[in-house]
Design a protein around this motif. Structure first.
Motif, short mmCIF file in Angstrom:
data_model
loop_
_atom_site.label_atom_id
_atom_site.label_comp_id
_atom_site.label_asym_id
_atom_site.label_seq_id
_atom_site.Cartn_x
_atom_site.Cartn_y
_atom_site.Cartn_z
N SER A 213 0.82 -1.05 -0.05
CA SER A 213 0.03 -0.07 0.23
C SER A 213 0.62 1.24 -0.01
N GLY A 214 0.63 2.29 -0.87
CA GLY A 214 1.30 3.58 -0.91
C GLY A 214 1.06 4.37 0.22
N THR A 215 -0.14 4.82 0.62
CA THR A 215 -0.57 5.50 1.66
C THR A 215 0.10 4.88 2.89
N GLY A 315 -10.43 -1.86 -3.07
CA GLY A 315 -9.60 -0.68 -3.44
C GLY A 315 -8.39 -0.96 -4.43
N HIS A 316 -7.63 -1.55 -3.80
CA HIS A 316 -6.54 -2.12 -4.71
C HIS A 316 -7.02 -3.41 -5.64
N ALA A 613 -6.56 3.14 -0.57
CA ALA A 613 -7.06 1.90 -0.14
C ALA A 613 -6.75 1.13 0.93
N GLY A 614 -5.06 1.14 1.04
CA GLY A 614 -4.54 0.20 2.12
C GLY A 614 -4.98 0.92 3.61
N GLY A 637 -9.60 7.99 -3.25
CA GLY A 637 -8.72 7.72 -4.57
C GLY A 637 -7.39 8.89 -4.28
N GLY A 638 -6.41 8.50 -4.81
CA GLY A 638 -5.25 9.31 -4.75
C GLY A 638 -5.14 10.76 -5.09
N LYS A 639 -6.09 11.25 -5.99
CA LYS A 639 -5.94 12.47 -6.21
C LYS A 639 -7.53 13.20 -5.92
N ALA A 640 -7.92 12.84 -4.81
CA ALA A 640 -9.05 13.62 -4.05
C ALA A 640 -9.01 14.98 -4.05
#
Length: 736
Positions: A213-215, A315-316, A613-614, A637-640
């Motif tokens: 997970s990126g986040t 998510g992922h 998602a993570g 989402g990554g670009k909220a």
């Protein structure tokens, strides 16, 4: 030590030294700087034979190119990365030559390789173009390929992995990955938030990170920085179904990296990578013990203990369990047995790892008395308190998440009904009809083996009609994507199913024919699961249960392109059970899943709003660990944007269960101040009738927190996750 530099390039040019050898020769003055001053045994040489793994060791020496160099996102990313110190030497835009950002621009990867001699390429193109870009980089023999795009069709990635297996030069990271970054070497190939990263203050302070997970990895970075530590190499293996580099491979590199003193491991539901990582850790510890040296401390987190929704993608793309894959709880148990410590929230990584490092320093790092102890006891909170100090030289106690979970039965977005699947199989000559009650049912399917990154046969000699993941006798038989199912594999499957003892020749031949049909269906329809139950009667193999699961990305693309067979399948596929909130959220680009227990009741009271998602999964998990219950999984989402946050509030407030909204945001691509303005916008334009607790960390966290504090609105702002979660739980109980 490694043989990548011995590989001859297919196009006649001399083989260049591998990245590992070049980095070692250019940094010959570097010495190993572990806690004990003595390098641990080399796991790469003894526990792995993949010659491309050293290509992950990026740093100042790494020559980086960008594919899609002149695109808006690539340009912005390149500017940031150049300013940070990344050695970007140019890039590629098909058909174009010249300069961009003052660097050479080439028309193809082959031309860039010949001119710029890159060690790595970052692929910044849309998902629809990413497979061709990855294949071009592999064909040009770039040592490291980093693909960040998500929503690449599954079968495109399976074909790429089949291609990778034919060579020994290129290593892939991704796709659906934040990339790879070295804080010590100031090299970023990806889109990680740079302000969070710090190289640390030297030996004993540098943490390597391997994460799906990126986040969650960004949270781990911020946590270690706050604890006075820094980061070495951070490998975002990504959230795809089949990852180019998996957790075990990332661990192999981090354990051998002289600039890494401890390791943070972040996994989640779906696949077996965490179990393979646990087996690797156990072997690594045994090897270290035999050599009389200390293994590097490893602290782990697994997402999805409470947010796992059976048959549903969380998510992922890869965050769902295929038949026979382990649960999050099984992954945690395996990692603990192997000697990793477990935390339940990434905010706790910093103090947990610092405590492990302090414990080694306190013991003099000379003996092996700490070796192999999981040392994890259950605490509700307090990972940031002084109780996690040296603990009299013993490994400190680390919180273990509760192992109970809610199982929510929902479907992945595209499952073809049994009747429609029967029709597909009958057209290919298969005897298919519902089970009559006669004969022993056996489980047989074509699916994905994420470990081998290839298709596989799933087989079990008995089947009772329930979810096969609960069956201990299910076995996997991986095979080559292009070669398909051969006779030897059929014989092995027949043996496991017990068919070779029943009219041997006829039953095995019937099985071979059926497997060929299942594989053809798997390929032609770009499926992730072709599932059946079969019975053997009168030397015939009869299919008595069938289900077809299709990759939703590929299905949507084929449907949009007017593929006749796909349109026919869509016409006979019953729509999933309508969930108005999920539909509304999807229209706004938000991933929303309503959480219910297995009986269909809905006991949750806390509406969650999370980016990533993570982190969204982990927020549900961590709330449950503190005694709270979430009503939903929600990934902005990554670009909220601020408008996205407002839409999230509108969705959450329609659920009558919600007594409090918990906003948990870590700013990476999503900026903290943007989220804060979105919360204010929601109050202005939405009738917010419940309390709102806001936790903002990461990029622009100070600005976001100040916006919340000075708003004058009934908002509760926190920096600590535990404090924010405790407040949300308290408010949800008050409204009961």
């Amino acid at each position: 030590m490694f043989h990548a530099r011995l590989q001859l390039l297919r196009h006649g040019r001399p083989a260049r030294p591998c990245l590992f050898c070049r980095s070692r020769s250019s940094n010959s003055s570097r010495t190993y700087s572990s806690i004990s001053g003595t390098p641990p045994p080399s796991p790469i040489t003894s526990l792995s034979t993949d010659s491309t793994l050293p290509n992950l060791r990026i740093g100042r020496h790494t020559r980086v190119i960008f594919q899609g160099f002149t695109g808006r996102q690539a340009t912005a990313n390149a500017r940031e990365s150049l300013a940070w110190g990344t050695n970007i030497v140019g890039g590629v835009t098909p058909g174009r030559s010249g300069e961009h950002l003052g660097l050479p621009l080439l028309p193809s990867v082959r031309a860039a390789v010949e001119t710029l001699k890159p060690d790595a390429t970052g692929i910044y193109v849309p998902a629809s173009l990413a497979p061709a870009a990855i294949e071009e980089a592999i064909a040009a023999e770039v040592p490291l390929v980093v693909a960040v795009a998500e929503h690449i069709p599954l079968h495109a990635m399976l074909r790429i992995h089949a291609m990778l297996k034919t060579q020994s030069v290129t290593r892939l990271v991704g796709a659906n990955s934040p990339g790879i970054i070295s804080a010590v070497g100031a090299c970023r190939i990806g889109f990680q938030p740079l302000p969070c990263f710090s190289p640390g203050s030297g030996a004993g302070t540098r943490v390597g990170i391997a994460a799906r997970s990126g986040t969650l990895s960004y949270e781990a970075v911020a946590s270690t920085t706050r604890a006075g530590l820094g980061q070495s190499l951070c490998v975002g293996v990504g959230g795809d179904i089949v990852a180019g580099t998996d957790l075990r491979e990332a661990l192999t590199v981090l354990a051998d990296d002289p600039e890494t003193d401890a390791i943070a491991l972040i996994g989640e539901i779906g696949g077996t990578s965490e179990l393979e990582a646990a087996a690797w850790i156990e072997a690594y510890h045994k090897q270290a013990q035999a050599a009389g040296v200390q293994p590097k401390p490893i602290v782990a987190l697994i997402g999805g203990t409470h947010a796992a929704v059976e048959g549903r993608i969380m998510g992922h793309a890869g965050a769902f369990a295929l038949p026979g894959e382990p649960t999050a709880q099984e992954k945690i148990a395996a990692l603990e047995r192997a000697g990793a410590s477990i935390v339940d929230h990434p905010e706790k990584f910093g103090q947990a790892i610092k405590a492990r490092l302090d414990a080694l320093l306190g013991s003099g790092a000379s003996g092996s008395s700490l070796f192999g102890q999981a040392g994890s006891t259950t605490q509700r909170r307090g990972m940031h308190t002084s109780s996690l100090g040296r603990s009299n030289g013993r490994r400190p106690t680390i919180q273990t998440p509760r192992t109970t979970s809610r199982t929510v039965t929902q479907k992945r977005s595209i499952y073809i009904s049994q009747d429609a699947t029967f029709d597909l199989l009958r057209k290919q000559g298969v005897n298919a009809a519902p089970y009559s009650g006669h004969g022993t049912q056996r489980y047989l399917a074509i699916s994905i083996d994420r470990s081998s990154k290839s298709p596989c046969i799933l087989a079990a000699p008995s089947y009772d009609g329930t979810t096969p993941s609960s069956q201990s006798n299910i076995r996997r038989f991986p095979f080559n994507y292009h070669a398909g199912v051969d006779g030897l594999l059929t014989a092995r499957v027949a043996n496991h199913l017990g068919l070779d003892t029943l009219s041997s020749t006829a039953s095995t031949e019937g099985l071979r024919k059926l497997l060929r049909v299942l594989y053809t269906t798997f390929i032609e329809h770009e499926a992730y699961l072709v599932e059946t139950a079969v019975v053997s009667r009168l030397a015939d193999i009869k299919v008595v249960h069938a289900r077809l699961g299709l990759d939703d990305v590929a299905f949507g693309q084929r449907q949009a392109a007017g593929d006749e067979t796909t349109l026919q399948l869509a016409a006979v596929t019953p729509p999933p059970e309508a969930d108005a909130l999920e539909t509304q959220a999807k229209a706004g680009g938000i991933v929303y899943v309503t959480l219910k227990d297995k009986e269909g009741s809905a006991p949750g009271t806390i509406g969650t709003l999370v980016n990533g998602a993570g982190l969204a999964m982990n927020t549900v998990d961590a709330l449950a660990g503190l005694g709270g219950q979430a009503t939903n999984f929600l990934d902005t989402g990554g670009k909220a944007t601020s408008e996205t946050v407002k839409t999230c509030f509108q969705v959450l407030l329609q659920d009558p269960r919600v007594r409090v909204i918990f906003v948990n945001v870590f700013g990476g691509l999503t900026l903290g101040d943007m989220i804060a303005r979105g919360v204010l916008l929601a109050f202005q334009e939405t009738n917010v009738t419940v309390p709102v607790v806001v936790r903002i960390r990461g990029t622009n966290e100070a600005e976001g927190q100040e916006i919340i504090r000075s708003s004058g609105l009934p908002l509760f702002a926190y920096d600590s996750f535990d404090d924010a979660a405790a407040k949300a739980i308290e408010l949800s109980n008050e409204k009961a």
